[in-house]
Design an enzyme around this catalytic site. Structure first.
Site, mmCIF file in Angstrom:
data_model
loop_
_atom_site.group_PDB
_atom_site.id
_atom_site.type_symbol
_atom_site.label_atom_id
_atom_site.label_comp_id
_atom_site.label_asym_id
_atom_site.label_seq_id
_atom_site.Cartn_x
_atom_site.Cartn_y
_atom_site.Cartn_z
ATOM 1 N N ALA A 112 0.837 -1.201 0.000
ATOM 2 C CA ALA A 112 0.000 0.000 0.000
ATOM 3 C C ALA A 112 0.878 1.261 0.000
ATOM 4 O O ALA A 112 1.957 1.267 0.582
ATOM 5 C CB ALA A 112 -0.922 -0.004 1.224
ATOM 6 N N PRO A 113 0.420 2.312 -0.691
ATOM 7 C CA PRO A 113 -0.865 2.448 -1.381
ATOM 8 C C PRO A 113 -0.906 1.901 -2.808
ATOM 9 O O PRO A 113 -1.962 1.887 -3.425
ATOM 10 C CB PRO A 113 -1.087 3.966 -1.403
ATOM 11 C CG PRO A 113 0.304 4.524 -1.454
ATOM 12 C CD PRO A 113 1.151 3.603 -0.614
ATOM 13 N N CYS A 231 12.707 3.961 2.752
ATOM 14 C CA CYS A 231 12.818 5.407 2.569
ATOM 15 C C CYS A 231 13.477 6.002 3.811
ATOM 16 O O CYS A 231 13.089 7.059 4.293
ATOM 17 C CB CYS A 231 11.460 6.049 2.285
ATOM 18 S SG CYS A 231 10.179 5.663 3.493
#
Length: 453
Positions: A112-113, A231
């Site tokens: 997701a997303p 990230c």
């Protein structure tokens, strides 16, 4: 923007780290807008704004300014996805590790997303299966909506803990694990993430990343490929995880990068990582590494079919709504799904072991031998050429997406597609005195469009 002092201190000594430049880029307020087109629907960027290619992705583009995506009907038609540029490096990792012309079974574990899922689907062959998983139920619903919007028929969306995939030993050729992380690479996009960052959270994320990988790796085939990314800038979540994977009989894969891309390559032992520093390139903070599994996987169980396809009579009712060639139709809870015939066994195995929330193309619901078509069918690429459709103006398209009333002069009566720019938006049923709008309520545009000045 006030960066955590502990973060900056922890990055000193990392390859490519430039402390003044790192602080300056975060304080500059600079924003990067990038999109990736859906090659199954369009072939070029559908904006009037200036755009330039993202060098490591054939479908990605930087935009000179941010348009109003909410009020662009083509966004809702699934013609493109708004995605951070650095993360599109996934394309290089996939291209350089597997033969994309061959049928592959791929798992996007933390999906997701849907950015990486829709990207993966644009790269793999039509005979491949992509399983897109999200453990959090609410996020899995968002993932399903974005998969439907993309219009693909070779994706299954699942809602399972990573440990659940151990029931499918050696099932996948490729695993993509964009692991939950401390999120420091996205501080420029989300300043609230700074408040949640701490050295303790980094340590917790690193432990969780190891658990996730250890739980899911039994489902990867021998010689299968693992692509790991975060990230986060933190070594504990990046290089340290790559080193740990080597202890699990995983072999690091070195990727080729163009020096002009300014990606920082990192070699740690026999593993290879790739750092994206936002002051060196046009994108956010990102890290990726690739591995090949060298240990033998358990043999899968003998296949026993569990899902029963629809009868020929029931399938016949669908012919005016969907191209039935190469499709097997199955029913779950009264809802009819179209599965590619060549993927039937894989999808049947998956449905028997995992919680599948969406698969193939949801065609609709059969009621008294008549089909009530689903929104997913409207956005799919399986519609017959003869399906009735009405082109809407931009104003009417927005009103349709808001589920507001609008008037069509001399429109054909009955069920048909509402389209914009040649792309379906959803279903409507035109009656003599009104239009029944079947755009899903939960997807409707809630905002009001600002008047032009």
């Amino acid at each position: 923007m006030q960066l955590p002092i502990a973060l900056v201190e922890s990055l000193r000594g990392l390859p490519g780290f430039d402390e003044p430049a790192f602080i300056d880029i975060h304080q500059s307020g600079a924003q990067v807008t990038s999109v990736r087109i859906n090659p199954h629907k369009i072939s070029e960027v559908p904006f009037a704004v200036a755009h330039t290619p993202i060098p490591w992705s054939r479908y990605g583009y930087y935009l000179s300014q941010r348009p109003s995506f909410t009020f662009d009907p083509l966004f809702h038609a699934g013609c493109y996805y708004v995605q951070e540029a650095s993360s599109m490096f996934l394309e290089q990792a996939l291209q350089q590790t597997v033969d994309l012309t061959q049928p592959l079974t791929i798992l996007d574990l933390c999906a997701a997303p849907g950015g990486k899922t829709t990207h993966l689907q644009s790269l793999i062959s039509a005979n491949s299966l992509l399983v897109s998983n999200e453990v959090i139920r609410g996020r899995a619903a968002v993932l399903k909506d974005n998969v439907i919007k993309w219009g693909a028929h070779n994706i299954a969306v699942t809602n399972n803990d990573p440990a659940g995939f151990s029931t499918l030993p050696g099932f996948f050729d490729v695993m993509v694990v964009d692991a939950p992380c401390s999120g420091s690479g996205l501080f420029r996009r989300d300043e609230t993430a700074i408040e949640e960052w701490s050295p303790g959270n980094v340590a917790l994320c690193s432990q969780r990343q190891q658990r996730i990988l250890a739980d899911v790796l039994p489902a990867l085939k021998e010689d299968g490929v693992l692509i790991y990314s975060t990230c986060s800038y933190s070594r504990q979540e990046d290089e340290d995880i790559l080193q740990w994977l080597l202890t699990l009989d995983m072999e690091g894969i070195e990727l080729v990068t163009d020096p002009q891309w300014n990606i920082t390559s990192v070699k740690t032992g026999n593993s290879f990582g790739y750092r994206f520093w936002p002051y060196r390139l046009k994108g956010e903070g990102f890290f990726m590494g690739a591995f090949r599994k060298k240990v033998l996987s358990e043999r899968p169980e003998k296949y026993r079919q569990k899902t029963k396809p629809l009868s020929a009579k029931e399938t016949g009712v669908l012919r005016s709504w969907i191209r039935v060639d190469g499709q097997a139709f199955v029913a779950f809870g009264g809802r009819i799904y179209a599965w590619p015939e060549n993927l039937f066994e894989a999808l049947d195995r998956l449905a028997g072991k995992m919680k599948v929330v969406y698969s193939g193309v949801l065609t609709g619901e059969l009621i008294r031998d008549k089909l009530i078509p689903d929104h997913a069918l409207a956005l799919s690429k399986r519609l017959p050429a003869a399906i009735a459709a009405t082109a809407l103006s931009e104003e009417d398209a927005i009103r349709y997406l808001q589920r507001k009333d609008f008037v069509l002069e001399n429109a054909q009566k009955g069920w048909q597609l509402a389209t914009f720019g040649g792309h379906p938006l959803g279903w409507m049923n035109v009656l003599p005195n009104r239009i029944n709008n079947y755009y899903p309520k939960e997807l409707r545009i809630l905002k009001e469009q600002a008047p032009e000045i």
